[in-house]
Design a protein around this motif. Structure first.
Motif, short mmCIF file in Angstrom:
data_model
loop_
_atom_site.label_atom_id
_atom_site.label_comp_id
_atom_site.label_asym_id
_atom_site.label_seq_id
_atom_site.Cartn_x
_atom_site.Cartn_y
_atom_site.Cartn_z
N ILE A 165 41.82 37.04 31.33
CA ILE A 165 40.38 36.90 31.50
C ILE A 165 40.11 35.64 32.29
N THR A 166 39.25 35.74 33.31
CA THR A 166 39.06 34.60 34.19
C THR A 166 37.64 34.10 34.23
N SER A 167 36.76 34.67 33.45
CA SER A 167 35.39 34.13 33.41
C SER A 167 34.73 34.58 32.13
N ILE A 168 33.59 33.97 31.84
CA ILE A 168 32.92 34.31 30.59
C ILE A 168 32.32 35.72 30.67
N ALA A 169 31.93 36.14 31.89
CA ALA A 169 31.42 37.51 32.05
C ALA A 169 32.55 38.50 31.76
N ASP A 170 33.73 38.18 32.28
CA ASP A 170 34.88 39.04 32.06
C ASP A 170 35.22 39.09 30.56
N PHE A 226 29.95 27.68 26.26
CA PHE A 226 29.62 28.87 27.05
C PHE A 226 29.07 28.58 28.44
N LEU A 227 28.87 27.33 28.82
CA LEU A 227 28.51 27.06 30.20
C LEU A 227 29.68 27.55 31.06
N PRO A 228 29.39 28.27 32.15
CA PRO A 228 30.50 28.81 32.95
C PRO A 228 31.51 27.73 33.36
N ARG A 229 31.03 26.54 33.69
CA ARG A 229 31.99 25.52 34.13
C ARG A 229 32.85 25.04 32.97
N GLN A 230 32.25 24.99 31.77
CA GLN A 230 33.06 24.55 30.62
C GLN A 230 34.09 25.61 30.26
N PHE A 231 33.69 26.89 30.34
CA PHE A 231 34.63 27.97 30.08
C PHE A 231 35.76 27.91 31.10
N GLN A 232 35.40 27.66 32.36
CA GLN A 232 36.42 27.58 33.41
C GLN A 232 37.43 26.48 33.08
N ILE A 233 36.92 25.28 32.77
CA ILE A 233 37.82 24.14 32.56
C ILE A 233 38.57 24.26 31.23
N ALA A 234 37.84 24.56 30.16
CA ALA A 234 38.45 24.50 28.83
C ALA A 234 39.33 25.70 28.55
N VAL A 235 38.99 26.87 29.08
CA VAL A 235 39.75 28.08 28.75
C VAL A 235 40.63 28.53 29.91
N VAL A 236 40.00 28.79 31.06
CA VAL A 236 40.76 29.37 32.17
C VAL A 236 41.80 28.38 32.71
N ALA A 271 33.32 29.05 39.16
CA ALA A 271 33.20 29.95 38.02
C ALA A 271 32.20 31.07 38.32
N LEU A 272 31.04 30.68 38.89
CA LEU A 272 30.03 31.70 39.18
C LEU A 272 30.52 32.66 40.26
N SER A 273 31.21 32.13 41.27
CA SER A 273 31.64 33.02 42.35
C SER A 273 32.68 34.02 41.84
N THR A 274 33.53 33.59 40.92
CA THR A 274 34.48 34.52 40.33
C THR A 274 33.72 35.63 39.60
N THR A 300 43.03 34.55 23.68
CA THR A 300 42.53 35.85 24.09
C THR A 300 42.49 35.95 25.61
N ALA A 301 42.00 34.89 26.24
CA ALA A 301 41.87 34.92 27.69
C ALA A 301 43.24 35.06 28.34
N LYS A 302 44.22 34.35 27.82
CA LYS A 302 45.56 34.42 28.42
C LYS A 302 46.15 35.80 28.21
N ALA A 303 45.99 36.34 27.00
CA ALA A 303 46.61 37.63 26.71
C ALA A 303 46.00 38.74 27.54
#
Lengths: 913, 122, 66
Positions: free
Chosen positions: A99-104, A268-278, A360-363, A93-96
């Motif tokens: 999406i670059t963050s969990i807020a997004d 759902f930790l922002p850093r985990q979302f950043q590493i695992a998804v983004v 992740a937070l700054s994004t 989903t994020a790639k399609a």
């Protein structure tokens, strides 16, 4: 050896190494030779989960609650097993949708809502900033411990110092600078930071090695293995409960809550979302991560309890904080090198977490708070600026600095207070509030923006009330009356016994009430009205992320736009050059030579929007694109129609693909069947040709003799009789040939009439020999019988076996020398059956002919005189008869020494030997 | 001087009938029961005509025909192929290899005799 | 594709298995004052079960062909 300069130099060297690796990784990424395209690096980078809270804090927790710290690692282990589904869907989903963050992610899912993105960002910042403070505290604490070496002095309250004399302040600044250099070197539509990921993977290795080193040292250096430590602990009244009773003061409910909480945090930790998804470069890397990351967690926890017990035993009553055991145990035993390694490991844990979390937070802050505000407040000015990419970078860098300074501020305010010590779990509980909106958003189409807003708000308010405020109270910042008697004396509203719910630990209590409120509000508000067009279309994109072959976003837009407006818009945010090259790529993919040749259709607009989404978030991107493109709104039903069409088209095309595959397969089958038929046809032709040839040969003689007899009435009588005799024998041959051809055809087609009965083979042989005795006498040959008697019977057709025997005997006679012939017929029993041999002393059969003779019409031998007697079918028929009864027929022969035809027949099954 | 005819066939009864038939017509008759023997006898005796069966052991009629036609000492010799294989392809193969005539079995004795006579020009 | 689905199903099974292994009541069976090779039973149990799950996941995700 352990003094200020050494520590500073070691730290700077280590950070320099990290930076070099990140720089190298980024350079390789720019060249298109990714260094992180390895599943192992992906799995290791996930270990950013283990911060100083793990590195120093686990031992601290273990010192209080035994193995009660383990659920924090068991939860992620279990969730990684589900990662195959959950993370895969998030990544797709994020790639399609860029999406670059969990807020997004959440904002985009619920109709690209600015408000939702902002809310998620605020929750994340509030929940995570204290967690960053914890890292600063751990690093500064470890430095001050080392500086006092060889004394072991607990770090004092650094808040006593002015800010500029406080080491932690400089640590925060260095980390900010480091993060800025790592994370915001340039803007990228995908927000990927390959160099950073490579550095994080290295940090994971360093902290694991450091921790294992201490663990091994304590367990096997100071003590004599696990059993030894546990033995000491068992002898100590205070320690015994740590190593035996499970979650003391926590209970099984607490254990379960912690497992659940940690399982949600890993997603759902922002850093985990950043590493695992983004930062994921390849979906298939998930497979390795599914077990390697849990293995990492297991290894880093293996020695936690031994270190805790070792520390408690060693520092008993000395007032040494259990959180420092990892460092103070080596120091107390004067292991300077090990202490330095531990310090570097702790630094790794801290920097890894701070860098990724802050990026992740700054994004999120930039894309979901600052940009929407700017667009809202200064939209006109933004539209006129020619290049906003620098502004964006400045916002990101500013956000990084601010977040770290906030972290420092919290650290200074909180210091040693409970609010900081307990922050790990409080943070986890904060991000757990994203779970209903995230998971619901991925699997339930009915979730709406209103529902998500209500759920998130309710959940986070309850979290703040039941967990955050009490932690402030316990730190002495609020009156504790609030805890014990409830606000304004309302007993029912006591934050940690809400509505009188008693008997739960605080985490379970918070988790229950916050999820109750969160999920309840999310579902209740969502089902109050049906989704709007925007919500419905995004819902389909997310829920069916694994179904659509390619993104269908473009189909969901209708309106008017100009190419030049779009390129200019994207150029303002990405920088003109990057925008130019992105559009040129797009043009090339669509078969156009230049950007000018492009049509501003829905797909191009969507492309522009997704480029922007990567940089400023999907909600802001939607707003910016709307400012240059005039969009005609679609109704909800139109959106549903388009999406249905898209999924129908896909299922049609699947159906078509399947049909065409079936057709191909059928064609292949037909082709091979045809080939087989043609082959059979050729064989049939050959046989027909052989049969007619064989029939014509005797016919020729018959016709020639009869014509001669007819045309020559004056022929001598003796001649006449001789010719008539030949006509008769050729007629015989013809008849035999026809019979045998029919016989063989019957056997081959399976229509032969077989009569199976138990037979005495000896009797069959004797009868056959008797009926051919005339043949042998004519040739002056001798027949010898060598027949074993009293043998078990075999199952076969008597007439058919006699046919075989006659055939073999007459064959033998044919090749016997005149008056010196000798045929020996033998019968023997083997283990499984009987073997019959017919041996002659004829010329023998050449090796190359020994198979040929069993083929139809293939007679071998040049004996002119014997030719008419054979039809060339006797042996093929005999072989088929024997094979029909489960036996074998073959020939052994040495040329010049005669030939022996043998056949084997198995015993009848009922008297098997 | 009588014309000399070589019969090359492995079927004894056919050989008997052909031998009888041709002797009665006044030809000198030689017999060979396989391809190799036929080739040797053809070279030694230089018959005026050879009756050649196609299916023979050791060397089949087609190969023998080819070998005979390659031998220029035997250019005057006529070749009549006799075969139970009567398919078009076999007939044209035989004629293509240099046979002067091709007769399928079973044959009419009268016609065969006429064919032999005309080939020998008697 | 079929293999992907099967791997997914196996991993879900590992998840469910882990949920049972690491919770009440199974966990309470091992929460005793008993030692195994001098190490508390609960400690041995949790780490062994954990390692077992990881081994299963590794086996399911890393094996090739099928």
């Amino acid at each position: 050896m352990l003094n200020g300069p050494v520590i500073v130099v070691a730290s700077l060297l280590y950070l320099g190494l990290l930076f070099a690796i990140a720089w190298w990784g980024d350079k390789r990424a720019d060249q298109g030779r990714s260094v992180i395209s390895s599943p192992t690096i992906y799995a290791l980078s996930m270990a950013v989960y283990c911060t100083t809270w793990t590195f120093y804090g686990s031992v601290g927790r273990a010192a209080v609650s035994g193995i009660g710290f383990l659920p924090i690692y068991l939860g992620p282990t279990l969730v990684m097993a589900l990662g195959w589904f959950l993370l895969l869907k998030m990544i797709r989903t994020a790639k399609a949708n860029r999406i670059t963050s969990i807020a997004d992610f959440i904002s985009s899912r619920y109709g690209k809502s600015l408000l939702l993105g902002g809310l998620v960002t605020v929750i994340a910042v509030v929940g995570i900033v204290p967690y960053i403070a914890l890292q600063l505290k751990a690093v500064s604490g470890s430095v001050s411990l080392l500086l006092n070496y060889p004394e072991i002095v607990m770090p004092g309250r650094s808040t006593a110092l002015p800010v500029f004399a406080d080491m932690s302040f400089y640590i925060a600044l260095i980390l900010a600078a480091f993060t800025i250099v790592f994370g915001t070197r340039h803007l990228d539509a995908t927000e990927r930071h390959e160099g950073m990921v490579a550095a994080i993977a290295l940090e994971s290795v360093v902290k694991l090695l450091a921790f294992l080193a201490v663990g091994l040292y304590v367990t096997y250096g100071i003590y004599d293995g696990f059993a030894d430590i546990f033995q000491y602990a068992a002898d100590d009244d205070r320690l015994r409960r740590l190593s035996t009773a499970i979650p003391s003061g926590q209970g099984y409910t607490g254990w379960f809550s912690l497992t659940l909480l940690a399982g949600l945090a890993i997603l759902f930790l922002p850093r985990q979302f950043q590493i695992a998804v983004v930062e994921n470069v390849n979906e298939s890397h998930l497979k390795r991560a599914a077990w390697l990351f849990p293995l990492y967690l297991l290894l880093i926890n293996l020695f936690v309890l031994p270190i805790a017990l070792g520390g408690l035993l060693h520092f008993s009553g000395q007032g040494v904080d259990a959180d420092t055991f990892v460092l103070t145990l080596p120091m107390a035993h004067h292991q300077e090198g090990l202490a330095l390694l531990v310090f570097i490991g702790g630094l790794s844990a801290a920097t890894g977490m701070v860098i990724v979390e802050t990026i992740a937070l700054s994004t999120m802050v930039c894309n979901d708070l600052v940009m929407p505000a700017l667009i809202h407040l200064r939209g006109a000015a933004l539209a006129e600026a020619s290049d906003l990419s620098r502004l964006l970078l400045r916002i990101r860098r500013g956000a990084i600095l601010v977040i770290l300074l906030l972290g420092y501020l919290y650290f200074r305010l909180a210091g040693e207070a409970y609010a900081l010590v307990a922050i790990g779990l409080i943070s986890f509980a904060a991000v757990a509030q994203f779970a209903p909106a995230m998971i619901g958003g991925m699997y339930w189409r009915g979730g709406t923006r209103g529902g998500a807003l209500a759920g998130l708000s309710a959940g986070s308010l309850v979290w703040a009330y039941t967990l955050l405020l009490p932690s402030f109270a316990k730190s002495g910042w609020l009156a504790t009356d609030f805890l014990t008697q409830g606000p304004f004396g309302f007993n029912l509203l006591r934050p940690q016994q809400l509505f009188g719910l008693d008997g739960l630990d605080e985490i379970s209590h918070c988790l229950f009430w916050s999820f109750f409120a969160n999920i309840g509000a999310y579902v209740a508000v969502s089902i109050m009205r049906s989704p709007t067009a925007a919500e419905a279309s995004q819902a389909r994109l997310f829920v069916d992320a694994l179904k659509y072959a390619r993104p269908v976003g473009a189909a969901l837009w209708r309106g008017l736009a100009k190419v030049s407006d779009l390129t200019a818009l994207v150029g303002r945010f990405l920088g003109p050059q990057r925008a130019e090259s992105a559009f040129a790529d797009y043009a090339k993919r669509h078969g156009q030579v230049a950007i000018d040749a492009l049509e501003a259709d829905a797909e191009l607009v969507h492309f522009a929007e997704s480029l922007l989404a990567g940089t400023i978030g999907s909600a802001s991107a939607r707003v910016m694109v709307a400012s240059v493109a005039k969009e005609e709104p679609l109704s909800a039903s139109e959106v549903m129609n388009i999406l249905d069409e898209a999924s129908q088209l896909r299922s049609y095309s699947r159906e078509l693909e399947r049909k065409s595959r079936e057709l191909e397969a059928a064609t292949r089958d037909l082709k091979s069947a045809n080939e087989r038929l043609q082959e059979l046809d050729r064989v049939k032709d050959d046989i027909m040709s052989s049969v007619t040839h064989e029939l014509r040969t005797p016919l020729t003689s018959i016709r020639a003799f009869t014509e001669m007899l007819r045309d020559d009435p004056k022929m001598r009588l003796a001649e006449r009789e001789r010719f008539l005799g030949l006509v008769v024998s050729e007629s015989d041959r013809l008849a035999r040939l026809i019979n045998q051809t029919l016989d063989l055809a019957k056997i081959e087609s399976g229509n032969a009439d077989w009569r199976g009965s138990a037979l005495d083979l000896k009797e069959v042989i004797e009868q056959s020999v008797a009926s051919t005795s005339q043949l042998f006498n004519e040739k002056g040959a001798r027949v010898e019988l060598d027949l074993q008697s009293g043998l078990p019977s075999i199952l076969a057709d008597r007439d058919r076996l006699i046919q075989v025997m006659l055939n073999l005997l007459s064959n033998a006679v044919k090749f016997l020398p005149l008056n010196a012939g000798r045929v020996c017929v033998s019968l023997r029993a083997g283990a499984q059956g009987l073997e019959v041999g017919v041996a002659d002393n004829g010329p023998g059969i050449r090796v190359q002919d020994q198979q040929v003779i069993f083929e139809k019409f293939r007679q071998v031998g040049d004996s002119l005189t014997n030719k008419p007697a054979g039809t060339g079918l006797g042996l093929p028929i005999s072989r088929r008869i024997i094979e029909h009864f489960g036996g074998r027929l073959w020939v052994d022969s040495v040329p010049g020494e005669g030939a022996t035809f043998r056949f084997f027949l198995p015993f009848a099954p009922d008297n098997g030997v | 001087m009588n014309k000399k005819v070589l019969i090359a066939d492995d079927e004894p009864n056919i050989v008997i009938s052909l031998e009888f038939l041709l002797r009665r017509e006044g030809f000198d008759v030689l017999v060979a029961v396989d391809g190799e023997e036929a080739l040797v006898k053809a070279r030694e005796e230089k018959p005026d005509l050879i009756l050649l069966d196609v299916m023979m052991p050791k060397m089949n009629g087609f190969d023998l025909c080819q070998a005979l036609r390659a031998d220029h000492d035997l250019d005057d010799m006529r070749i009549l192929m006799l075969s139970a294989k009567g398919r078009e392809t076999e007939v044209s193969k035989g004629l293509g290899l240099g046979a002067d005539a091709y007769v399928t079995k079973p044959f009419s004795t009268k016609e065969l005799v006429l064919q032999v006579r005309s080939l020998l020009g008697v | 594709m079929r293999r992907g689905i099967l791997t997914g199903e196996r991993l879900v099974a590992v998840f469910l298995c882990g949920c049972v292994l690491f919770n009440y009541p199974l966990l309470s069976l091992f929460d005793r004052r008993v030692d195994l090779f001098g190490i508390p039973l609960i400690y041995v149990y949790v780490f062994t079960a954990w390692a077992g799950l990881i081994a299963l996941m590794a086996w399911f995700t890393e094996r090739r062909g099928e």
